[in-house]
Design a protein around this motif. Structure first.
Motif, PDB file in Angstrom:
ATOM      1  N   VAL A 190       0.994  -1.377   0.375  1.00 50.81           N
ATOM      2  CA  VAL A 190       0.292   0.119   0.150  1.00 50.81           C
ATOM      3  C   VAL A 190       0.574   1.493   0.075  1.00 50.81           C
ATOM      4  CG1 VAL A 190      -1.621   1.507   1.514  1.00 50.81           C
ATOM      5  CG2 VAL A 190      -1.549  -1.166   0.973  1.00 50.81           C
ATOM      6  N   PRO A 191       1.269   2.112  -0.537  1.00 49.72           N
ATOM      7  CA  PRO A 191       1.613   3.317  -1.058  1.00 49.72           C
ATOM      8  C   PRO A 191       1.139   4.657  -0.396  1.00 49.72           C
ATOM      9  CG  PRO A 191       0.152   3.429  -2.834  1.00 49.72           C
ATOM     10  CD  PRO A 191      -0.012   2.000  -2.043  1.00 49.72           C
ATOM     11  N   ASP A 192       2.797   5.552   0.050  1.00 54.57           N
ATOM     12  CA  ASP A 192       2.094   6.400   0.813  1.00 54.57           C
ATOM     13  C   ASP A 192       1.926   7.462   0.660  1.00 54.57           C
ATOM     14  OD1 ASP A 192       2.179   8.101   2.866  1.00 54.57           O
ATOM     15  OD2 ASP A 192       4.354   8.147   3.475  1.00 54.57           O
ATOM     16  N   PHE A 193       1.050   7.893  -0.265  1.00 55.82           N
ATOM     17  CA  PHE A 193       0.730   8.959  -1.703  1.00 55.82           C
ATOM     18  C   PHE A 193       0.837  10.446  -0.646  1.00 55.82           C
ATOM     19  CE2 PHE A 193      -3.159   5.463  -1.652  1.00 55.82           C
ATOM     20  CZ  PHE A 193      -2.838   4.418  -2.538  1.00 55.82           C
ATOM     21  N   VAL A 194       1.130  10.533   0.131  1.00 59.01           N
ATOM     22  CA  VAL A 194       1.173  11.246   0.448  1.00 59.01           C
ATOM     23  C   VAL A 194       2.551  11.912   0.725  1.00 59.01           C
ATOM     24  CG1 VAL A 194       2.101  13.573   2.346  1.00 59.01           C
ATOM     25  CG2 VAL A 194      -0.978  12.935   2.355  1.00 59.01           C
ATOM     26  N   ALA A 195       3.090  10.578   0.189  1.00 53.05           N
ATOM     27  CA  ALA A 195       5.038  11.258  -0.050  1.00 53.05           C
ATOM     28  C   ALA A 195       5.376  11.024  -1.830  1.00 53.05           C
ATOM     29  CB  ALA A 195       5.650   9.316   0.503  1.00 53.05           C
ATOM     30  N   LEU A 196       3.962  10.144  -2.294  1.00 49.83           N
ATOM     31  CA  LEU A 196       4.235  10.304  -3.934  1.00 49.83           C
ATOM     32  C   LEU A 196       3.376  11.819  -4.423  1.00 49.83           C
ATOM     33  CD1 LEU A 196       4.409   8.370  -6.564  1.00 49.83           C
ATOM     34  CD2 LEU A 196       2.466   8.241  -6.529  1.00 49.83           C
ATOM     35  N   VAL A 197       2.796  12.068  -3.408  1.00 44.78           N
ATOM     36  CA  VAL A 197       1.484  13.668  -4.743  1.00 44.78           C
ATOM     37  C   VAL A 197       3.156  15.217  -3.749  1.00 44.78           C
ATOM     38  CG1 VAL A 197       0.566  15.496  -4.424  1.00 44.78           C
ATOM     39  CG2 VAL A 197       0.005  12.016  -4.552  1.00 44.78           C
ATOM     40  N   LEU A 198       3.802  14.489  -2.643  1.00 41.47           N
ATOM     41  CA  LEU A 198       4.821  15.319  -2.112  1.00 41.47           C
ATOM     42  C   LEU A 198       5.822  15.719  -2.821  1.00 41.47           C
ATOM     43  CD1 LEU A 198       4.949  17.600  -0.535  1.00 41.47           C
ATOM     44  CD2 LEU A 198       5.904  15.539   1.554  1.00 41.47           C
ATOM     45  N   LEU A 199       6.219  14.607  -3.614  1.00 40.10           N
ATOM     46  CA  LEU A 199       7.633  14.604  -4.321  1.00 40.10           C
ATOM     47  C   LEU A 199       6.778  14.879  -5.507  1.00 40.10           C
ATOM     48  CD1 LEU A 199      10.436  13.256  -5.298  1.00 40.10           C
ATOM     49  CD2 LEU A 199       9.337  10.792  -5.564  1.00 40.10           C
ATOM     50  N   PHE A 200       5.679  14.629  -6.221  1.00 39.27           N
ATOM     51  CA  PHE A 200       5.664  15.156  -7.500  1.00 39.27           C
ATOM     52  C   PHE A 200       5.352  16.493  -7.468  1.00 39.27           C
ATOM     53  CE2 PHE A 200       2.442  17.024 -10.884  1.00 39.27           C
ATOM     54  CZ  PHE A 200       3.230  16.299 -12.110  1.00 39.27           C
ATOM     55  N   TRP A 201       5.401  17.347  -6.400  1.00 33.96           N
ATOM     56  CA  TRP A 201       5.176  18.398  -6.314  1.00 33.96           C
ATOM     57  C   TRP A 201       6.401  19.067  -6.120  1.00 33.96           C
ATOM     58  CZ3 TRP A 201       1.753  20.087 -10.167  1.00 33.96           C
ATOM     59  CH2 TRP A 201       0.431  20.110  -9.976  1.00 33.96           C
ATOM     60  N   ASN A 202       7.449  18.578  -5.769  1.00 28.42           N
ATOM     61  CA  ASN A 202       8.294  18.909  -5.141  1.00 28.42           C
ATOM     62  C   ASN A 202       9.448  18.856  -7.070  1.00 28.42           C
ATOM     63  OD1 ASN A 202       8.888  17.403  -2.018  1.00 28.42           O
ATOM     64  ND2 ASN A 202       8.176  19.621  -2.671  1.00 28.42           N
ATOM     65  N   VAL A 203       9.397  17.731  -6.668  1.00 34.46           N
ATOM     66  CA  VAL A 203       9.725  17.516  -8.800  1.00 34.46           C
ATOM     67  C   VAL A 203       9.250  18.965 -10.000  1.00 34.46           C
ATOM     68  CG1 VAL A 203      10.852  16.032 -11.331  1.00 34.46           C
ATOM     69  CG2 VAL A 203      10.712  15.166  -8.685  1.00 34.46           C
ATOM     70  N   HIS A 204       7.876  19.058  -9.513  1.00 37.15           N
ATOM     71  CA  HIS A 204       7.515  19.800 -10.725  1.00 37.15           C
ATOM     72  C   HIS A 204       7.831  21.267 -10.433  1.00 37.15           C
ATOM     73  CE1 HIS A 204       6.567  16.941 -14.046  1.00 37.15           C
ATOM     74  NE2 HIS A 204       6.758  15.852 -13.381  1.00 37.15           N
ATOM     75  N   GLN A 205       7.380  21.839  -9.232  1.00 38.06           N
ATOM     76  CA  GLN A 205       6.837  23.208  -8.383  1.00 38.06           C
ATOM     77  C   GLN A 205       7.020  23.190  -6.973  1.00 38.06           C
ATOM     78  OE1 GLN A 205       4.991  25.770 -10.224  1.00 38.06           O
ATOM     79  NE2 GLN A 205       5.316  24.152 -11.760  1.00 38.06           N
ATOM     80  N   PRO A 206       8.899  23.438  -6.715  1.00 37.66           N
ATOM     81  CA  PRO A 206       9.818  23.468  -6.285  1.00 37.66           C
ATOM     82  C   PRO A 206       9.865  24.312  -5.296  1.00 37.66           C
ATOM     83  CG  PRO A 206      11.016  23.568  -7.832  1.00 37.66           C
ATOM     84  CD  PRO A 206      10.217  23.379  -8.887  1.00 37.66           C
ATOM     85  N   ARG A 207       9.245  25.221  -5.774  1.00 36.64           N
ATOM     86  CA  ARG A 207       8.976  26.857  -5.038  1.00 36.64           C
ATOM     87  C   ARG A 207       7.449  26.940  -4.452  1.00 36.64           C
ATOM     88  NH1 ARG A 207      12.327  31.820  -9.690  1.00 36.64           N
ATOM     89  NH2 ARG A 207      13.991  30.381  -9.190  1.00 36.64           N
ATOM     90  N   LYS A 208       6.726  26.772  -4.619  1.00 34.39           N
ATOM     91  CA  LYS A 208       5.602  26.764  -4.318  1.00 34.39           C
ATOM     92  C   LYS A 208       5.251  25.305  -3.186  1.00 34.39           C
ATOM     93  CE  LYS A 208       3.190  28.435  -8.361  1.00 34.39           C
ATOM     94  NZ  LYS A 208       1.859  28.366  -9.301  1.00 34.39           N
ATOM     95  N   VAL A 209       5.621  23.853  -3.509  1.00 35.96           N
ATOM     96  CA  VAL A 209       5.891  22.767  -2.357  1.00 35.96           C
ATOM     97  C   VAL A 209       7.173  23.045  -2.185  1.00 35.96           C
ATOM     98  CG1 VAL A 209       5.069  20.761  -2.017  1.00 35.96           C
ATOM     99  CG2 VAL A 209       3.529  22.304  -3.823  1.00 35.96           C
ATOM    100  N   GLY A 210       6.913  22.829  -0.833  1.00 33.69           N
ATOM    101  CA  GLY A 210       8.380  23.446  -0.586  1.00 33.69           C
ATOM    102  C   GLY A 210       8.566  22.848   0.741  1.00 33.69           C
ATOM    103  N   MET A 211      10.040  22.446   1.189  1.00 34.66           N
ATOM    104  CA  MET A 211      10.471  22.254   2.517  1.00 34.66           C
ATOM    105  C   MET A 211       9.598  21.395   3.927  1.00 34.66           C
ATOM    106  SD  MET A 211      13.888  20.368   2.472  1.00 34.66           S
ATOM    107  CE  MET A 211      15.062  22.323   2.349  1.00 34.66           C
ATOM    108  N   GLY A 212       9.179  22.959   4.560  1.00 31.22           N
ATOM    109  CA  GLY A 212       7.859  23.617   5.095  1.00 31.22           C
ATOM    110  C   GLY A 212       6.406  23.158   4.507  1.00 31.22           C
ATOM    111  N   ILE A 213       6.371  22.583   3.897  1.00 32.24           N
ATOM    112  CA  ILE A 213       4.721  21.574   3.373  1.00 32.24           C
ATOM    113  C   ILE A 213       5.320  20.517   3.581  1.00 32.24           C
ATOM    114  CG2 ILE A 213       2.977  21.106   1.966  1.00 32.24           C
ATOM    115  CD1 ILE A 213       3.333  23.865   0.541  1.00 32.24           C
TER     116      ILE A 213
END
Length: 170
Positions: free
Chosen positions: A37-60
């Protein structure tokens, strides 16, 4: 280099928020002790960190990790550390990943996703918890296999034309 290149529209911040909230809600589903069972938060967080690193960062990532720790009743900060390290790794390699084809990206993001599962695994062992088994790390590989599907689904709103026209190819 013969694959089509899409000109993406700017991402809507509400869509980023919606996708992270939906991933968090999928993580709240009581899957039990199912392996894979995947960790969906990790997957979506990784996607947004790769595609939009200025909008979704380490604080989120840190805040989502704290929410996951509270929900799972884990040691406070273990998912927060894992998601923060995942976010840092994704932001570090985001320019290189975007130049690769989608199947190759799977192999590049797999160590990040497995590492995100390895951090709580090691923390639990260091705090004296019972050995959860090596199947605990399988979830990171499942998430890596879901990377192309997540990329396709999360880029759909950016691929549509703002004003569609039959005479324009883009």
């Amino acid at each position: 280099m013969n694959r089509p290149q899409y000109i993406l529209q700017p991402v809507n911040p509400y869509f980023i928020t919606f996708s992270l909230a939906a991933a968090f809600l999928l993580n709240l589903v009581p899957w039990g002790r199912l392996v894979g069972v995947p960790d969906f938060v990790a997957l979506v967080l990784l996607f947004w960190n790769v595609h939009q690193p200025r909008k979704v960062g380490m604080g989120i990532a840190f805040m989502l990790g704290l929410l996951m720790d509270v929900h799972n009743a884990n040691l406070l900060g273990e998912h927060a550390l894992a998601y923060t390290l995942l976010s840092y790794g994704a932001i570090t390699i985001h320019r290189r990943v975007l130049w690769m084809a989608l199947p190759v990206q799977t192999f590049v993001v797999a160590p990040l996703l497995v590492g995100a599962h390895l951090v709580p695994f090691v923390i639990r062992l260091m705090t004296g918890a019972a050995f959860p088994g090596w199947s605990y790390l399988v979830n990171g590989f499942v998430e890596a296999l879901l990377w192309p599907i997540a990329s396709f689904l999360l880029l759909i709103p950016q691929r549509r034309a703002a004003d569609p026209d039959d005479t324009r190819p883009i």
